[in-house]
Design a protein around this motif. Sequence first.
Motif, PDB file in Angstrom:
ATOM      1  N   THR A  87       3.689  -3.876  18.233  1.00 15.33           N
ATOM      2  CA  THR A  87       4.432  -5.495  18.348  1.00 15.33           C
ATOM      3  C   THR A  87       4.323  -5.965  17.027  1.00 15.33           C
ATOM      4  N   ILE A  88       3.128  -5.956  16.075  1.00 18.92           N
ATOM      5  CA  ILE A  88       3.261  -6.631  14.935  1.00 18.92           C
ATOM      6  C   ILE A  88       4.047  -5.813  13.945  1.00 18.92           C
ATOM      7  N   LEU A  89       3.817  -4.561  13.789  1.00 25.04           N
ATOM      8  CA  LEU A  89       4.653  -3.939  12.877  1.00 25.04           C
ATOM      9  C   LEU A  89       5.954  -3.894  13.181  1.00 25.04           C
ATOM     10  N   ASN A  90       6.441  -3.861  14.411  1.00 27.42           N
ATOM     11  CA  ASN A  90       7.961  -3.892  14.715  1.00 27.42           C
ATOM     12  C   ASN A  90       8.519  -5.414  14.197  1.00 27.42           C
ATOM     13  N   GLU A  91       7.642  -6.489  14.439  1.00 29.52           N
ATOM     14  CA  GLU A  91       8.363  -7.778  14.333  1.00 29.52           C
ATOM     15  C   GLU A  91       8.195  -8.179  12.776  1.00 29.52           C
ATOM     16  N   THR A  92       7.231  -7.480  12.243  1.00 27.33           N
ATOM     17  CA  THR A  92       6.855  -7.561  10.725  1.00 27.33           C
ATOM     18  C   THR A  92       8.350  -7.008  10.110  1.00 27.33           C
ATOM     19  N   LEU A 112      11.053  -3.282  -2.939  1.00 28.81           N
ATOM     20  CA  LEU A 112       9.810  -3.534  -2.372  1.00 28.81           C
ATOM     21  C   LEU A 112       9.945  -3.391  -0.590  1.00 28.81           C
ATOM     22  N   ARG A 113      11.231  -3.878  -0.084  1.00 25.26           N
ATOM     23  CA  ARG A 113      11.271  -3.820   1.360  1.00 25.26           C
ATOM     24  C   ARG A 113      11.152  -2.378   1.899  1.00 25.26           C
ATOM     25  N   ASP A 114      11.957  -1.711   0.945  1.00 22.23           N
ATOM     26  CA  ASP A 114      12.124  -0.143   1.341  1.00 22.23           C
ATOM     27  C   ASP A 114      10.563   0.614   1.597  1.00 22.23           C
ATOM     28  N   GLU A 115       9.845   0.011   0.449  1.00 20.07           N
ATOM     29  CA  GLU A 115       8.528   0.631   0.258  1.00 20.07           C
ATOM     30  C   GLU A 115       7.659   0.256   1.663  1.00 20.07           C
ATOM     31  N   LEU A 116       8.024  -0.972   1.972  1.00 20.97           N
ATOM     32  CA  LEU A 116       7.279  -1.646   3.037  1.00 20.97           C
ATOM     33  C   LEU A 116       7.782  -0.974   4.342  1.00 20.97           C
ATOM     34  N   PHE A 117       9.157  -0.784   4.493  1.00 21.11           N
ATOM     35  CA  PHE A 117       9.522  -0.175   5.477  1.00 21.11           C
ATOM     36  C   PHE A 117       8.917   1.465   5.780  1.00 21.11           C
ATOM     37  N   GLU A 118       8.476   1.888   4.545  1.00 19.33           N
ATOM     38  CA  GLU A 118       8.086   3.297   4.703  1.00 19.33           C
ATOM     39  C   GLU A 118       6.642   3.222   5.068  1.00 19.33           C
ATOM     40  N   SER A 119       5.964   2.218   4.443  1.00 21.37           N
ATOM     41  CA  SER A 119       4.474   2.057   4.946  1.00 21.37           C
ATOM     42  C   SER A 119       4.411   1.764   6.551  1.00 21.37           C
ATOM     43  N   ILE A 120       5.366   0.940   7.037  1.00 20.16           N
ATOM     44  CA  ILE A 120       5.399   0.799   8.340  1.00 20.16           C
ATOM     45  C   ILE A 120       5.580   1.975   9.146  1.00 20.16           C
ATOM     46  N   ILE A 171      -0.396  -3.494   5.078  1.00 26.47           N
ATOM     47  CA  ILE A 171       1.125  -3.973   5.408  1.00 26.47           C
ATOM     48  C   ILE A 171       0.926  -5.750   4.921  1.00 26.47           C
ATOM     49  N   ASN A 172      -0.237  -6.323   5.281  1.00 31.54           N
ATOM     50  CA  ASN A 172      -0.065  -7.635   5.021  1.00 31.54           C
ATOM     51  C   ASN A 172      -0.092  -7.900   3.608  1.00 31.54           C
ATOM     52  N   ASP A 199       4.710   5.051   8.664  1.00 39.74           N
ATOM     53  CA  ASP A 199       3.701   5.803   8.302  1.00 39.74           C
ATOM     54  C   ASP A 199       2.394   5.297   9.063  1.00 39.74           C
ATOM     55  N   ALA A 200       2.527   4.006   9.295  1.00 40.12           N
ATOM     56  CA  ALA A 200       1.368   3.266  10.096  1.00 40.12           C
ATOM     57  C   ALA A 200       1.918   3.639  11.722  1.00 40.12           C
TER      58      ALA A 200
END
Length: 739
Positions: A711-716, A677-685, A648-649, A687-688
């Motif tokens: 918390t880290i995932l949601n705030e990210t 890239l944002r949509d791909e990140l949201f998919e990764s989040i 994610i980072n 899945d995580a």
Amino acid sequence: MEPIYTFMLAAMALLAVTGLFIGVMNDAANFLNSAIGSKAAPVRVIMAVASVGIIVGAVTSTGMMEVARSGMFDPSRFTFRDVMILYFSVMLANIILLDVYNTMGLPTSTTVALVFCLLGAALAVSTVVITSNDEISLVEIGRYINSTRAMAILAGILLSVILAFTLGTLVMYVSRAIFSFRYHTLFRRYGALWCGISFTAIVYFALFKGLQGVMNGSALFAYIDSHLALSLFVLWILCSILLFFLQMFGVNILKLNILAGTFSLALAFAGNDLVNFVGVPVAGYDSYMMARASGDAAMTMGGLATDASANILLLLAAGAIMIVTLWTSRRALSVSKTELSLSNQNEGEERYGSSVVSRGLVRAVMNVNAFYERIMPARLQRAVAARFEKLPEEEREGGSYDLIRATVNLTTASILISIATSLKLPLSTTYVCFMVSMGSSLADRAWGRESAVYRITGVLTVVSGWFVTGFGAFTIAFLVGLTLMYGGNAAVLIVSALCGWMLVRSNRRKNKAAAVETQQPAASRAKDTEGVIEECIAEVCYTMGQVTRIYDRTLIAVFKENRKVLREMVQQSNDLFYRSRERKYKVMPLLLRLQDNEIDSGHYYVQVVDYMNEITKSLLHVTRPCFDHIDNNHEGMTREQIEDLMKINDEVETIFTRINVMLRNNDFADIDLILELRDELFESIADAIKRQLKRIKNKQSSTKASLLYLTILNETKTMVLQARNLVKSQRYFLEHKTE
């Protein structure tokens, strides 16, 4: 003489220099605030006038050291060693106390700090001396220390706080009712008479408070003292005539008055408060020379009860150190910011929050005001309200308050200090100047319903801090004195090293904070869209760059369970959040200055500022839970959680890097790529989160670690979403400006 006494004397001399630096940082607010707050002159001119006042005050100082030599204790009952430990304890405690207060940005009184440090150290040394002698009882401790003097000063402080606030309120109310905020027309007729009163008070203050050591005993001083009313009347007439002719030749007598008041307060500060910084070391030096001349370190120090004047070269050197500090120290103005923020005529972010007491006081005053409106004729209310009608933003003089209020502050403070000096009453210039400023701001209606609770809380915080000063000074000096008396030479060396380490650490922190501040964009000074665009680009680039760095370092520190780095990241993210929030509060004054055809630009600017605030808030919601988790020694992340967060980072870093490039270059061609890239990140989040839910079900992760992970995932997710919105609004803002 034993080497330990030479070491103590050298350390006291070094701490005296440090005390001068810290003392000026604390007391500079007394004579700078009115001139700086009203912008009566450029800062360099104000500092130059204050510097002249300091050097004149230092040269003409009485230099009498009675308070340090024998004011708080009877030196004839102490040996040379006892006195040296007492003075050394005072220096250590005084330096620590003032450094803490200046770091917090709170004004305090060097006089109170010195007196109660002397009292605490004297009590500690007296206790040890008495308990070590079977023939003396603790009941006789009153013969060793002078608690009456300290109580008299405390009573004077209480009285000065009440009188200064009350008189500041009354004088400001009358002055504003006479001249109003549009004072220029009426001031051309009667300004010389009104300023004549102020100038008379300032001149009298300079004579009796600042130059009393030189003037005392002269025929002129004796005549003025015996015919005070007549002398003041004649002086008022002469000052009014002089100011009238200066006004005829185009001189702004208000600004001249303010600079004269600044000079007189600086003169009095150097001429009378200098003993607070050099009195103890000079008394220690005199004790050292007495013991050295007699060759007996066990001799009693009754010789300290005699009067002694400081060397003129020493006073000149001290004055020079104070001037250098005034010009070079950034912290010298941090205390000024506290007073100016509480007396500011303009609206904006408040430095303090609200409290139960402040809210109750505001409600009580509102009820009293409602009763006043019911019983007073409406015509009279309208007439009074017209005199206090504030100027629109574009007509204001640009300072925290206008020249009328600055003159009232200086005049009222000068009169109060002059009266107290002539009556030989103990008074703190810090307390008087601050409370007069607070009273005048209240009468000037600077404390409206939008700001009253916050400013009352600020005043209560500062005032309570003053009285804590006495208790803190007494306690610290008492404990240090006991430690040195019982610990002997080893304790002297250890406590000295500890104090030195504290000062070095404090200065390093301040220098580091100053270095970080220099990297930040300058504070907003824009008055239209032309200036806003440059500041907006710089601020957005800086904020996003800091967010990228802090987020990356936070996750790495969590993986390694590095508490020190996490604490640093919490502090930096907190500073970033408050910086963005401060900019958000400054949006309203900016929008008021925009033209009608610039409303669209203002709309997009508001969005940009709001998105920056949300991004920094989400970042703070990441750093703070991470630090709390590690600080509470909870179980760290599992290998699977670390791998997910590292992935994610990496994706977040890719997005933020592209955003930073676009912002720096003002090229938004890749904005659609950011969306992908944002949509791909949201998919990764997503899945995580699913994988984490499975681990929770299989009990493969602790509860605290799982909550932190989610918390880290949601705030990210929130942070990246707001970052994309920020870029979009920034593009619209720049495009609209180009059009």
